[in-house]
Design an enzyme around this catalytic site. Sequence first.
Site, PDB file in Angstrom:
ATOM      1  N   CYS A   1       0.836  -1.209   0.000  1.00 17.30           N
ATOM      2  CA  CYS A   1       0.000   0.000   0.000  1.00 17.30           C
ATOM      3  C   CYS A   1       0.873   1.261   0.000  1.00 17.30           C
ATOM      4  O   CYS A   1       1.529   1.550  -0.989  1.00 17.30           O
ATOM      5  CB  CYS A   1      -1.008  -0.027   1.150  1.00 17.30           C
ATOM      6  SG  CYS A   1      -2.376   1.131   0.914  1.00 17.30           S
TER       7      CYS A   1
ATOM      8  N   GLU B   1      -1.824  -8.829   3.813  1.00 20.90           N
ATOM      9  CA  GLU B   1      -1.717  -9.189   5.241  1.00 20.90           C
ATOM     10  C   GLU B   1      -3.025  -9.009   6.006  1.00 20.90           C
ATOM     11  O   GLU B   1      -3.194  -9.563   7.093  1.00 20.90           O
ATOM     12  CB  GLU B   1      -0.603  -8.362   5.910  1.00 20.90           C
ATOM     13  CG  GLU B   1      -0.965  -6.940   6.319  1.00 20.90           C
ATOM     14  CD  GLU B   1      -1.039  -5.916   5.186  1.00 20.90           C
ATOM     15  OE1 GLU B   1      -1.133  -4.723   5.497  1.00 20.90           O
ATOM     16  OE2 GLU B   1      -1.021  -6.311   4.004  1.00 20.90           O
TER      17      GLU B   1
ATOM     18  N   HIS C   1      -3.660  -5.102   0.318  1.00 24.90           N
ATOM     19  CA  HIS C   1      -3.165  -5.548   1.631  1.00 24.90           C
ATOM     20  C   HIS C   1      -3.265  -7.068   1.758  1.00 24.90           C
ATOM     21  O   HIS C   1      -4.260  -7.589   2.273  1.00 24.90           O
ATOM     22  CB  HIS C   1      -3.982  -4.894   2.751  1.00 24.90           C
ATOM     23  CG  HIS C   1      -3.662  -3.465   2.977  1.00 24.90           C
ATOM     24  ND1 HIS C   1      -2.612  -3.045   3.775  1.00 24.90           N
ATOM     25  CD2 HIS C   1      -4.240  -2.336   2.515  1.00 24.90           C
ATOM     26  CE1 HIS C   1      -2.565  -1.724   3.801  1.00 24.90           C
ATOM     27  NE2 HIS C   1      -3.537  -1.260   3.040  1.00 24.90           N
TER      28      HIS C   1
END
Length: 245
Positions: free
Chosen positions: A100, A192, A190
Amino acid sequence: MGSEKRYVVLMCGEDTDYVRKKHGGYFGVFVRMLAEEGERWEVYTVARGEFPEEDKLSDYEGFVITGSCNDAYGNDPWIHQLINLIIKLNSINKKLLGICFGHQILGRALGGKVSRSPSGWDIGVRTITFSSSSLLPFSSLKLPSNLSIIECHRDEIRELPSKAEVIAWSEKTGIEMFRYGDHIMGIQGHPEYTKDILLHLIDRLTQRNFIIESFAVETKLKSRMWEPDKEAWQRLCTSFLKGRL
């Protein structure tokens, strides 16, 4: 202990109470996705001016640059310090994975351009498409040509640095992923994040008047209908960071 491989998370934002209590902070989120046995993971909160010492950079196998509430085209002192660090790490061919804001600051540091997206916020679970040629380096992972990922951004890389290659795009964002040589990769989404983190961030953005209530409600409804391809992203990110591609 001497054989431990060491990795660094360069934290570009602050933890919220929710993420700290539920996930052990964003560092905990990244470690859960990326860490494997026999590794040591460290964190430097660069947004507070904490940076690894320059003479220790060669001790680390790879670096992960996180998301942030800040703009990657901003001029805060720590952002310029981070750009200088990226330039240094690139010069010694260290593995760099940007997520990001991290993706955007990599683009800027290497000579590209970052700005607000003309199409506004991109929040939710979005499908990104890989170019057929870009999948070749990842052929051992047997990835499909499309993957779903959680997005939460309103800035984007508008122009890539020379020598960089677009790996993937979406309907909303032209540069969802890029590679620079064999050692640098940026991901706009993202990989994660879990869905609960996304829903938490939508609430925060609404409370801070960054997005309006009706948009938040619609985004939450859509987000609950789709699942990100977390396992595929985990394989992709760990394989890249650890030189297994």
